[in-house]
Scaffold this active site. Structure first.
Site, PDB file in Angstrom:
ATOM      1  N   GLU A 181       2.404   8.211  -4.347  1.00 52.79           N
ATOM      2  CA  GLU A 181       2.389   6.856  -3.796  1.00 52.79           C
ATOM      3  C   GLU A 181       1.432   6.756  -2.602  1.00 52.79           C
ATOM      4  OE1 GLU A 181       6.120   4.453  -2.812  1.00 52.79           O
ATOM      5  OE2 GLU A 181       5.196   4.770  -0.856  1.00 52.79           O
ATOM      6  N   SER A 186       8.715   8.007   0.175  1.00 51.32           N
ATOM      7  CA  SER A 186       8.630   8.535  -1.202  1.00 51.32           C
ATOM      8  C   SER A 186       7.231   9.089  -1.433  1.00 51.32           C
ATOM      9  CB  SER A 186       8.850   7.421  -2.225  1.00 51.32           C
ATOM     10  OG  SER A 186      10.104   6.824  -2.054  1.00 51.32           O
ATOM     11  N   ARG A 202       4.636  -1.448  -6.556  1.00 50.76           N
ATOM     12  CA  ARG A 202       3.741  -0.623  -5.736  1.00 50.76           C
ATOM     13  C   ARG A 202       2.266  -0.878  -6.073  1.00 50.76           C
ATOM     14  NH1 ARG A 202       8.044  -0.255  -3.703  1.00 50.76           N
ATOM     15  NH2 ARG A 202       9.043   1.601  -2.803  1.00 50.76           N
TER      16      ARG A 202
HETATM   17  P1  FAD Z   1      -1.467   3.095   6.296  1.00 51.26           P
HETATM   18  O1  FAD Z   1      -0.671   4.255   5.866  1.00 51.26           O
HETATM   19  O2  FAD Z   1      -2.245   3.203   7.553  1.00 51.26           O
HETATM   20  O3  FAD Z   1      -2.424   2.661   5.088  1.00 51.26           O
HETATM   21  C1  FAD Z   1      -1.911   2.547   3.787  1.00 51.26           C
HETATM   22  C2  FAD Z   1      -2.979   1.923   2.879  1.00 51.26           C
HETATM   23  O4  FAD Z   1      -3.247   0.573   3.288  1.00 51.26           O
HETATM   24  C3  FAD Z   1      -4.339   2.635   2.968  1.00 51.26           C
HETATM   25  O5  FAD Z   1      -4.950   2.533   1.702  1.00 51.26           O
HETATM   26  C4  FAD Z   1      -5.107   1.811   4.000  1.00 51.26           C
HETATM   27  O6  FAD Z   1      -6.503   1.931   3.863  1.00 51.26           O
HETATM   28  C5  FAD Z   1      -4.623   0.413   3.646  1.00 51.26           C
HETATM   29  N1  FAD Z   1      -4.639  -0.542   4.764  1.00 51.26           N
HETATM   30  C6  FAD Z   1      -3.895  -0.483   5.910  1.00 51.26           C
HETATM   31  N2  FAD Z   1      -4.109  -1.589   6.644  1.00 51.26           N
HETATM   32  C7  FAD Z   1      -4.983  -2.365   5.950  1.00 51.26           C
HETATM   33  C8  FAD Z   1      -5.606  -3.638   6.188  1.00 51.26           C
HETATM   34  N3  FAD Z   1      -5.364  -4.357   7.281  1.00 51.26           N
HETATM   35  N4  FAD Z   1      -6.475  -4.112   5.261  1.00 51.26           N
HETATM   36  C9  FAD Z   1      -6.747  -3.394   4.138  1.00 51.26           C
HETATM   37  N5  FAD Z   1      -6.194  -2.192   3.857  1.00 51.26           N
HETATM   38  C10 FAD Z   1      -5.327  -1.691   4.749  1.00 51.26           C
HETATM   39  N6  FAD Z   1       7.020   1.865   1.375  1.00 51.26           N
HETATM   40  C11 FAD Z   1       7.713   1.006   0.598  1.00 51.26           C
HETATM   41  O7  FAD Z   1       7.127   0.238  -0.185  1.00 51.26           O
HETATM   42  N7  FAD Z   1       9.083   0.971   0.630  1.00 51.26           N
HETATM   43  C12 FAD Z   1       9.805   1.764   1.428  1.00 51.26           C
HETATM   44  O8  FAD Z   1      11.025   1.694   1.433  1.00 51.26           O
HETATM   45  C13 FAD Z   1       9.105   2.670   2.273  1.00 51.26           C
HETATM   46  N8  FAD Z   1       9.785   3.520   3.070  1.00 51.26           N
HETATM   47  C14 FAD Z   1       9.100   4.405   3.856  1.00 51.26           C
HETATM   48  C15 FAD Z   1       9.840   5.262   4.675  1.00 51.26           C
HETATM   49  C16 FAD Z   1       9.199   6.180   5.495  1.00 51.26           C
HETATM   50  C17 FAD Z   1      10.014   7.089   6.365  1.00 51.26           C
HETATM   51  C18 FAD Z   1       7.770   6.222   5.506  1.00 51.26           C
HETATM   52  C19 FAD Z   1       7.059   7.184   6.421  1.00 51.26           C
HETATM   53  C20 FAD Z   1       7.024   5.386   4.686  1.00 51.26           C
HETATM   54  C21 FAD Z   1       7.683   4.472   3.842  1.00 51.26           C
HETATM   55  N9  FAD Z   1       6.983   3.592   2.986  1.00 51.26           N
HETATM   56  C22 FAD Z   1       7.677   2.693   2.212  1.00 51.26           C
HETATM   57  C23 FAD Z   1       5.515   3.633   2.917  1.00 51.26           C
HETATM   58  C24 FAD Z   1       4.809   2.823   4.054  1.00 51.26           C
HETATM   59  O9  FAD Z   1       5.740   2.466   5.044  1.00 51.26           O
HETATM   60  C25 FAD Z   1       4.146   1.555   3.533  1.00 51.26           C
HETATM   61  O10 FAD Z   1       3.231   1.846   2.513  1.00 51.26           O
HETATM   62  C26 FAD Z   1       3.426   0.780   4.643  1.00 51.26           C
HETATM   63  O11 FAD Z   1       3.050  -0.494   4.169  1.00 51.26           O
HETATM   64  C27 FAD Z   1       2.171   1.497   5.155  1.00 51.26           C
HETATM   65  O12 FAD Z   1       1.736   0.833   6.325  1.00 51.26           O
HETATM   66  P2  FAD Z   1       0.700   1.505   7.326  1.00 51.26           P
HETATM   67  O13 FAD Z   1       0.305   0.462   8.326  1.00 51.26           O
HETATM   68  O14 FAD Z   1       1.245   2.756   7.864  1.00 51.26           O
HETATM   69  O15 FAD Z   1      -0.526   1.795   6.357  1.00 51.26           O
HETATM   70  N1  EPU Z   2      18.308  10.793  -6.453  1.00 52.84           N
HETATM   71  C1  EPU Z   2      18.423  12.108  -6.811  1.00 52.84           C
HETATM   72  N2  EPU Z   2      18.203  13.070  -5.866  1.00 52.84           N
HETATM   73  C2  EPU Z   2      17.878  12.762  -4.581  1.00 52.84           C
HETATM   74  C3  EPU Z   2      17.750  11.402  -4.212  1.00 52.84           C
HETATM   75  C4  EPU Z   2      17.959  10.426  -5.176  1.00 52.84           C
HETATM   76  O1  EPU Z   2      18.713  12.430  -7.959  1.00 52.84           O
HETATM   77  O2  EPU Z   2      17.678  13.684  -3.783  1.00 52.84           O
HETATM   78  C5  EPU Z   2      18.522   9.770  -7.485  1.00 52.84           C
HETATM   79  C6  EPU Z   2      19.898   9.114  -7.340  1.00 52.84           C
HETATM   80  O3  EPU Z   2      20.476   9.040  -8.609  1.00 52.84           O
HETATM   81  C7  EPU Z   2      19.592   7.718  -6.847  1.00 52.84           C
HETATM   82  C8  EPU Z   2      18.200   7.469  -7.406  1.00 52.84           C
HETATM   83  O4  EPU Z   2      17.565   8.754  -7.359  1.00 52.84           O
HETATM   84  O5  EPU Z   2      20.506   6.789  -7.334  1.00 52.84           O
HETATM   85  C9  EPU Z   2      17.384   6.465  -6.606  1.00 52.84           C
HETATM   86  O6  EPU Z   2      17.330   6.871  -5.232  1.00 52.84           O
HETATM   87  P1  EPU Z   2      17.045   5.820  -4.060  1.00 52.84           P
HETATM   88  O7  EPU Z   2      18.004   4.684  -4.113  1.00 52.84           O
HETATM   89  O8  EPU Z   2      16.904   6.556  -2.774  1.00 52.84           O
HETATM   90  O9  EPU Z   2      15.654   5.178  -4.469  1.00 52.84           O
HETATM   91  P2  EPU Z   2      14.273   5.850  -4.871  1.00 52.84           P
HETATM   92  O10 EPU Z   2      13.929   5.384  -6.250  1.00 52.84           O
HETATM   93  O11 EPU Z   2      14.247   7.300  -4.642  1.00 52.84           O
HETATM   94  C10 EPU Z   2      12.931   3.789  -4.017  1.00 52.84           C
HETATM   95  C11 EPU Z   2      11.653   3.562  -3.276  1.00 52.84           C
HETATM   96  C12 EPU Z   2      11.887   3.674  -1.783  1.00 52.84           C
HETATM   97  C13 EPU Z   2      12.897   2.618  -1.365  1.00 52.84           C
HETATM   98  C14 EPU Z   2      14.194   2.885  -2.127  1.00 52.84           C
HETATM   99  C15 EPU Z   2      15.248   1.826  -1.847  1.00 52.84           C
HETATM  100  C16 EPU Z   2       9.850   4.256  -4.741  1.00 52.84           C
HETATM  101  C17 EPU Z   2       8.823   5.285  -5.029  1.00 52.84           C
HETATM  102  N3  EPU Z   2      10.651   4.512  -3.705  1.00 52.84           N
HETATM  103  O12 EPU Z   2      13.301   5.136  -3.784  1.00 52.84           O
HETATM  104  O13 EPU Z   2      10.669   3.406  -1.119  1.00 52.84           O
HETATM  105  O14 EPU Z   2      13.144   2.647   0.019  1.00 52.84           O
HETATM  106  O15 EPU Z   2      13.929   2.863  -3.553  1.00 52.84           O
HETATM  107  O16 EPU Z   2      14.888   0.667  -2.515  1.00 52.84           O
HETATM  108  O17 EPU Z   2       9.905   3.236  -5.426  1.00 52.84           O
HETATM  109  C18 EPU Z   2       8.686   4.459  -0.313  1.00 52.84           C
HETATM  110  O18 EPU Z   2       8.076   3.794  -1.144  1.00 52.84           O
HETATM  111  O19 EPU Z   2       8.108   5.232   0.493  1.00 52.84           O
HETATM  112  C19 EPU Z   2      10.144   4.359  -0.253  1.00 52.84           C
HETATM  113  C20 EPU Z   2      10.907   5.090   0.567  1.00 52.84           C
END
Ligand code: FAD
Ligand code: EPU
Length: 354
Positions: free
Chosen positions: A346, A245, A162
């Protein structure tokens, strides 16, 4: 096109928080940037926005800037690999599906992550055992202060969990396009797919048994499994506002992880940044403090912890950014008091500090 400038523009954000930018400038041409930063934006620090899926807006910014260009091109293709370039404004998930349709692998574990290509390198998006930095060939940027375009190769991006060089220079670089190095799926043995993250093999087994009859998965099937898992595990922002997250999984010294594991044998512990650190599950820590599904009692009462996933804060309707932030602080205080572990947000906080 020439850049569009919109006064008092609503700022899209997946938390569904009511927010505006004093002025939003939108362009679909990165070549507009030198002129903008020499003119209308000279000396200004606009918030760069993509899809707003990783923002918690407490107070809207005076200025915001969006790059909407979304062209995708294959720059080169040889030795079983392709270099693909996508503009910053391309939607991430649509891009992943496009690469799979071209017969390219490598991004399948990152399917269904919201947001834009331009934001993906900022926090080095990761899921299901893959981080985007592993697939990035180069990142193209515009440096605001000098007005120059630059290209960072993957090593110069300093990708980590991250994290990237760009996350520490948010007011310095604007990402204009990203180049990816992706293997041709046909040249990729099944053994090269990343299937070890908890749940993937099980989901593939269910899919195979239920309908698909697939023994050795391919990249498209892995993407399908990841999409199914994500739909089940995470709340959909179209239904209830959230930013995925809310906290990063904390990385702690090995000795602290071992002590916590001795006291709490069910705590999920993963490899950290090196041999002497470990990553803890923030979801588990928050869940253990009893926060899962709880609503805040402050203000609208619509800020809450998802009942589906303890790491996701949700907006049940009228929550403000300040209410969500207050809830996040209370959760972090509880985790600190109970486990002695600091957890950090995050999403980027706009108009507030952690
Ligand atoms: P924004 O939210 O608009 O911006 C995020 C940051 O990037 C800000 O600091 C912004 O200033 C900067 N930024 C955006 N575009 C640019 C650019 N072109 N140049 C410079 N800076 C820029 N993240 C994960 O890593 N793994 C996941 O599994 C994951 N799952 C998600 C699930 C859900 C339901 C949601 C809502 C979010 C999740 N995220 C996850 C977080 C998010 O999807 C990512 O961080 C994504 O990359 C953000 O993209 P955005 O275009 O919405 O950026
Ligand atoms: N767990 C709980 N309670 C809950 C949910 C999960 O105890 O309500 C525990 C379980 O033991 C599970 C563990 O947490 O095994 C990990 O959960 P999960 O696999 O959902 O992954 P996470 O660590 O919660 C991370 C990323 C996600 C990404 C998933 C899958 C971060 C901060 N988050 O979540 O990214 O999609 O792994 O790889 O690293 C995001 O960044 O926005 C995001 C959704």
């Amino acid at each position: 096109m020439t850049a569009r400038s919109i006064a008092s523009a609503p700022l899209r954000n997946t938390f569904g928080v009511d927010a505006r930018a004093g002025r939003l400038i939108e362009t679909d041409d990165a070549d507009d940037l030198p002129g903008l930063f020499a003119g209308e934006l000279a000396g200004a620090s606009p918030l760069v926005v993509g899809s707003g899926s990783n923002l918690l807006i407490v107070e809207g910014p005076a200025l915001a800037l969006a790059l909407t260009s979304n062209t995708i091109r294959i720059l080169a293709s040889h030795d079983g690999h392709a270099i693909v370039r996508a503009d910053a404004g391309t939607q991430w998930h649509a891009f992943v599906l496009w690469t799979l349709e071209q017969g390219l692998a490598g991004l399948e574990n990152l399917a269904l992550i919201p947001g834009t290509v331009g934001a993906a390198p900022i926090q080095n998006i990761g899921a299901y055992g893959v981080e985007v930095g592993e697939r990035i060939h180069a990142v193209e940027v515009f440096e605001r202060a000098t007005g120059a375009f630059q290209r960072f190769d993957a090593a110069a991006c300093a990708f980590a969990y991250r994290d990237s060089v760009f996350k520490h220079a948010l007011d310095r670089y604007l990402i204009t396009a990203v180049e990816f190095a992706l293997p041709q799926a046909a040249a990729l043995p099944s053994s090269a797919l990343r299937l070890d993250y908890a749940g993937i093999r099980e989901e593939l087994a269910v899919m195979g048994m239920a309908a698909m009859g697939i023994d050795a998965p391919d990249a498209r099937t892995v993407a399908e499994a990841v999409i199914r898992l994500r739909r089940r595990k995470l709340p959909d922002p179209a239904v209830v506002g959230n930013a995925g997250s809310f906290f990063k999984n904390p990385i702690v010294p090995l000795a602290q992880a071992e002590a916590l594991l001795a006291a709490h044998p069910r705590l999920p512990v993963f490899r950290g940044a090196g041999d002497d650190s470990r990553k803890l599950s923030a979801a588990w820590l928050i869940d253990a403090c009893g926060w899962k599904g709880r609503r805040s009692e402050e203000g609208s009462g619509d800020a809450a912890v998802s009942a589906q996933h303890a790491l996701v804060l949700v907006n049940h309707g009228r929550a403000t950014g300040a209410e969500l932030l207050a809830l996040a602080r209370r959760i972090a205080e509880d985790v600190q008091a109970r486990f002695g572990v600091a957890i950090e947000p995050e999403p980027r906080l706009i108009g507030a500090r952690w």
